[in-house]
Each structure stands twice: as C-alpha cells, then as structure tokens.
Enzyme design. Structure first.
Site, PDB file in Angstrom:
ATOM      1  N   GLY A  18       0.860  -1.185   0.000  1.00  0.00           N
ATOM      2  CA  GLY A  18       0.000   0.000   0.000  1.00  0.00           C
ATOM      3  C   GLY A  18       0.894   1.232   0.000  1.00  0.00           C
ATOM      4  O   GLY A  18       2.084   1.155  -0.340  1.00  0.00           O
ATOM      5  N   ILE A  42       2.344   3.007   2.338  1.00  0.00           N
ATOM      6  CA  ILE A  42       3.572   3.008   3.160  1.00  0.00           C
ATOM      7  C   ILE A  42       4.596   2.023   2.586  1.00  0.00           C
ATOM      8  O   ILE A  42       5.799   2.303   2.550  1.00  0.00           O
ATOM      9  CB  ILE A  42       3.252   2.695   4.644  1.00  0.00           C
ATOM     10  CG1 ILE A  42       2.260   3.734   5.206  1.00  0.00           C
ATOM     11  CG2 ILE A  42       4.531   2.695   5.480  1.00  0.00           C
ATOM     12  CD1 ILE A  42       1.730   3.426   6.614  1.00  0.00           C
ATOM     13  N   SER A  75       1.426  -8.586  -2.207  1.00  0.00           N
ATOM     14  CA  SER A  75       0.279  -7.757  -1.886  1.00  0.00           C
ATOM     15  C   SER A  75      -0.956  -8.412  -2.453  1.00  0.00           C
ATOM     16  O   SER A  75      -0.859  -9.181  -3.415  1.00  0.00           O
ATOM     17  CB  SER A  75       0.462  -6.392  -2.569  1.00  0.00           C
ATOM     18  OG  SER A  75       0.118  -5.359  -1.687  1.00  0.00           O
ATOM     19  N   ARG A  76      -2.127  -8.070  -1.849  1.00  0.00           N
ATOM     20  CA  ARG A  76      -3.388  -8.624  -2.350  1.00  0.00           C
ATOM     21  C   ARG A  76      -3.567  -8.300  -3.830  1.00  0.00           C
ATOM     22  O   ARG A  76      -3.992  -9.103  -4.617  1.00  0.00           O
ATOM     23  CB  ARG A  76      -4.561  -8.002  -1.580  1.00  0.00           C
ATOM     24  CG  ARG A  76      -5.040  -8.822  -0.425  1.00  0.00           C
ATOM     25  CD  ARG A  76      -6.106  -8.079   0.299  1.00  0.00           C
ATOM     26  NE  ARG A  76      -5.700  -6.681   0.492  1.00  0.00           N
ATOM     27  CZ  ARG A  76      -6.360  -5.793   1.215  1.00  0.00           C
ATOM     28  NH1 ARG A  76      -7.473  -6.142   1.804  1.00  0.00           N
ATOM     29  NH2 ARG A  76      -5.931  -4.554   1.352  1.00  0.00           N
ATOM     30  N   ALA A 105       4.435  -1.977  11.115  1.00  0.00           N
ATOM     31  CA  ALA A 105       2.971  -2.013  10.903  1.00  0.00           C
ATOM     32  C   ALA A 105       2.259  -2.210  12.246  1.00  0.00           C
ATOM     33  O   ALA A 105       1.934  -1.222  12.928  1.00  0.00           O
ATOM     34  CB  ALA A 105       2.632  -3.096   9.894  1.00  0.00           C
ATOM     35  N   ARG A 106       2.047  -3.455  12.630  1.00  0.00           N
ATOM     36  CA  ARG A 106       1.426  -3.738  13.919  1.00  0.00           C
ATOM     37  C   ARG A 106       2.035  -5.008  14.493  1.00  0.00           C
ATOM     38  O   ARG A 106       2.311  -5.972  13.755  1.00  0.00           O
ATOM     39  CB  ARG A 106      -0.088  -3.940  13.762  1.00  0.00           C
ATOM     40  CG  ARG A 106      -0.892  -2.656  13.615  1.00  0.00           C
ATOM     41  CD  ARG A 106      -0.919  -1.819  14.894  1.00  0.00           C
ATOM     42  NE  ARG A 106      -1.775  -0.655  14.761  1.00  0.00           N
ATOM     43  CZ  ARG A 106      -1.387   0.539  14.314  1.00  0.00           C
ATOM     44  NH1 ARG A 106      -0.143   0.732  13.938  1.00  0.00           N
ATOM     45  NH2 ARG A 106      -2.245   1.537  14.254  1.00  0.00           N
ATOM     46  N   GLU A 160       2.093  -4.716  22.924  1.00  0.00           N
ATOM     47  CA  GLU A 160       2.511  -3.347  23.192  1.00  0.00           C
ATOM     48  C   GLU A 160       1.771  -2.734  24.380  1.00  0.00           C
ATOM     49  O   GLU A 160       0.554  -2.894  24.459  1.00  0.00           O
ATOM     50  CB  GLU A 160       2.180  -2.544  21.928  1.00  0.00           C
ATOM     51  CG  GLU A 160       3.102  -1.428  21.641  1.00  0.00           C
ATOM     52  CD  GLU A 160       2.859  -0.887  20.242  1.00  0.00           C
ATOM     53  OE1 GLU A 160       3.100  -1.617  19.260  1.00  0.00           O
ATOM     54  OE2 GLU A 160       2.430   0.257  20.148  1.00  0.00           O
ATOM     55  N   HIS A 193       7.231   2.521  19.047  1.00  0.00           N
ATOM     56  CA  HIS A 193       6.137   2.887  18.132  1.00  0.00           C
ATOM     57  C   HIS A 193       6.220   4.365  17.710  1.00  0.00           C
ATOM     58  O   HIS A 193       5.339   5.166  18.042  1.00  0.00           O
ATOM     59  CB  HIS A 193       4.767   2.569  18.770  1.00  0.00           C
ATOM     60  CG  HIS A 193       3.681   2.395  17.746  1.00  0.00           C
ATOM     61  ND1 HIS A 193       2.611   1.563  17.915  1.00  0.00           N
ATOM     62  CD2 HIS A 193       3.500   2.978  16.527  1.00  0.00           C
ATOM     63  CE1 HIS A 193       1.814   1.629  16.848  1.00  0.00           C
ATOM     64  NE2 HIS A 193       2.342   2.490  15.989  1.00  0.00           N
ATOM     65  N   GLY A 208       6.530   5.362  14.420  1.00  0.00           N
ATOM     66  CA  GLY A 208       6.254   5.488  12.985  1.00  0.00           C
ATOM     67  C   GLY A 208       5.726   6.841  12.552  1.00  0.00           C
ATOM     68  O   GLY A 208       6.240   7.461  11.623  1.00  0.00           O
TER      69      GLY A 208
HETATM   70  C1  GLV Z   1       0.121   4.429  13.688  1.00  0.00           C
HETATM   71  O1  GLV Z   1       0.652   3.453  14.098  1.00  0.00           O
HETATM   72  C2  GLV Z   1      -1.021   4.406  12.847  1.00  0.00           C
HETATM   73  O2  GLV Z   1      -1.566   3.336  12.544  1.00  0.00           O
HETATM   74  O3  GLV Z   1      -1.469   5.487  12.443  1.00  0.00           O
END
Ligand code: GLV
Length: 319
Positions: A155, A157, A176-177, A237-238, A267, A285, A287
């Site tokens: 995507g 990012i 990617s999808r 990402a997460r 987290e 975190h 980002g």
């Molecule tokens: C930050 O981690 C966001 O998802 O915006």
C-alpha cells in the site's frame, strides 16, 4: 452534538472541531485514560475521536449508547476497533490514511539501516565507553546495496518504503493482495511475487500490511524457516502480525540474522527474549511521531468527525 476525544490530541485537531462550532469533551492528560474512566467518559457520545491505545469493542460501544454515530480513529491502523461490532450498531469508522505515509516509511528505512549496519549496537559501544578502535574487521554489517527488499503489503507506506530502498540501491520484490499501479511498479522496478518467494528471496523483509484476523501471526515459525539465515525482519505495521515468541526462537536458532521493530505483539510490553539481543533494534512505536504528521492525523480525524456530525460523507471511511 457530543464529541468525545478519548486521548490527548494536538491542538490543531481540537481547533478543527471548535472552528466547526463543536465543544469537544477532550481528555487532556498525556497518559491514556483508564478503562473505567473511558467507559464513563463516552456515555451519551454522538462521535468518538479515538487513539490506537483505546480498545473500541462492544463493551465500549454499549457504554457510549444509542446516539453513537461514528468512531474517528487518529491512526491509519484500526486494529484497536471492532469494526464488525461498529457495523452491527450502524456506527461509522474512519481512519487517517495518507498523512503518515512518509513518516512511517522513514522509520522503516531507518530500521533497515540500523539492523543491517549494526547502528544501535555501535552507538551502545560509544555510550557505554567500551574500548574500541577502527579495524578492517570491526563491527561489519550486511549493508543494503544490491540486496533484495521484500515488502509485505504494497500500500502507500510499502510503496514509500520501497522508493527509499531503491535510492539506497536495493532491488524490490513485493507481496500484496493486488497488483500495484504499473507505472509505480516500473518506477520502482518492483516485482510481485508469492509470499513464499518473497520469504526465500529477501535480504530484508519489511511489513506494511494491515493487522487483522487474516494477518495475525503471518510471521511465525514456518515463515522464519523459509527466510534466509542472513535476512532481517522489519516491522513498522502492527505487532500481532508477528508471533513474537516465534521470532525470539528464530533469532535464538540463527534462522534469521536480526530484526528491527517499531511495534510489538503485546505493546507496550516487549518479549524479554528480545531485550538482550544486539541484532534486534527496537523503537517505541515512533512510525508517525513527527509534529507535522501528528497534527495532520488529528486534523484529518477531526474533519471526519465534523463531516459526519454535519451529515456529510466522511473523508476517509474504513472499509
Ligand atoms: C500508527 O501506528 C497508525 O496506525 O497510524
């Protein structure tokens, strides 16, 4: 119209709400609200403006009550929100895509350089006043030039990270999808590959997909086994996309060479098995953590809230 802002957001976001004629009920402390405070604060709200530290689940939606129209998350990721529970109550959900793309890609590329060139480890040598001397064989890293970057989730990012990596001389493959815009693929000379091909070909794997049930533990033991023993994993990402215990074991068994993490499965807790490792670089975190980016995120979330409050289409709805 009761707009409750459940976390401390930049003034720029509150100004958007006030200029539009609303008096937001906003949490003003730096630390997140306790769950019980949160449950009572949302009572009777028409719109919630939430941060990623707030779990928006059925309990919270019920606590808000039947007036609730929307949850406007100040983040692009929305794994803190039970979207199905919102949908079943006809509560709209919005996020903040676009405005944090470049800041997050900067952190991804920083982690790529930090891990492959051992930068945090080197800095620790200086800070701890450990004796050192320049040497032909001293603290050699892998580097990035002519290496392969595998982007998982191409995507905005992912693309912004790939663009930076290309400037550093990396070759880009992605999984990617969907296929990306052919013009962008050509500009980046990026090749779409299967997930397994990406795992086996990449010198650095950078994660940029959304976090949901289908991507939970996308990286676990079998995936680490397919990666090169010289490869690095970077996650901006997460956390739940990576099985953190399996990552610790992969590092322990030298299945991969190292990891750069801006996010964590539980987290803000970090698996203790990561803490002592020189080949792991960890950030809290960061980002989207620039002043301009956070202002833009807060303003976009607030503009979504204003649009919904005025019965207009939100700018960036989820789904
Ligand atoms: C930050 O981690 C966001 O998802 O915006």
């Amino acid at each position: 119209m009761k707009i409750v802002v459940t976390g401390k957001i930049p003034q720029a976001g509150l100004e958007v709400l006030k200029t539009a004629g609303f008096q937001p009920d906003a949490w003003s402390q730096d630390s997140a609200m306790s769950r019980s405070d949160l449950l009572s604060k949302v009572k009777g709200a028409d719109i919630l403006v939430t941060l990623l530290t707030e779990k928006v689940d059925a309990e919270l939606l019920d606590a808000a009550g039947p007036n609730l129209k929307a949850v406007c998350n100040v983040a692009v990721g929305y794994n803190n929100i039970d979207v199905a529970a919102c949908k079943s109550r006809k509560v709209l959900v919005t996020n903040t895509p676009g405005v944090l793309t470049e800041a997050t890609a900067d952190i991804a590329i920083a982690l790529i350089l930090m891990t492959t060139r051992r930068l945090a480890e080197g800095e620790r040598v200086i800070r701890s006043q450990t004796p050192w001397q320049w040497g032909m064989h001293y603290m050699l890293g892998a580097g990035v030039t002519k290496r392969v970057l595998g982007v998982v989730g191409m995507g905005a990012i992912g693309i912004a990270t790939a663009r930076r990596a290309k400037v550093c001389g990396m070759t880009v493959v992605y999984h990617s999808r969907s296929e990306i815009d052919p013009k962008v693929a050509a500009e980046l000379a990026a090749t779409r590959v299967t997930f397994d091909e990406l795992l086996s070909q990449s010198d650095v794997v950078s994660i940029h997909c959304p976090s949901n049930e289908s991507t939970r533990h996308l990286f676990s033991k079998p995936q680490f086994e397919k990666m090169k023993p010289t490869a690095f994993l970077v996650n901006t990402a997460r956390g739940p996309i990576v099985d953190e215990q399996a990552l610790v074991e992969a590092l322990e068994n030298n299945q991969i060479a190292g990891a750069g993490l801006d996010v964590f499965e539980f987290e803000p807790k970090v698996n203790p098995g990561l803490l002592h490792r020189d080949n792991v670089v960890m950030l809290p975190h960061l980002g989207s953590a620039t002043v301009e980016t956070r202002d833009a995120m807060a303003m976009l979330a607030a503009n979504n809230a204003v649009a919904i409050a005025n019965n207009r289409e939100p700018l960036t709805p989820v789904g």
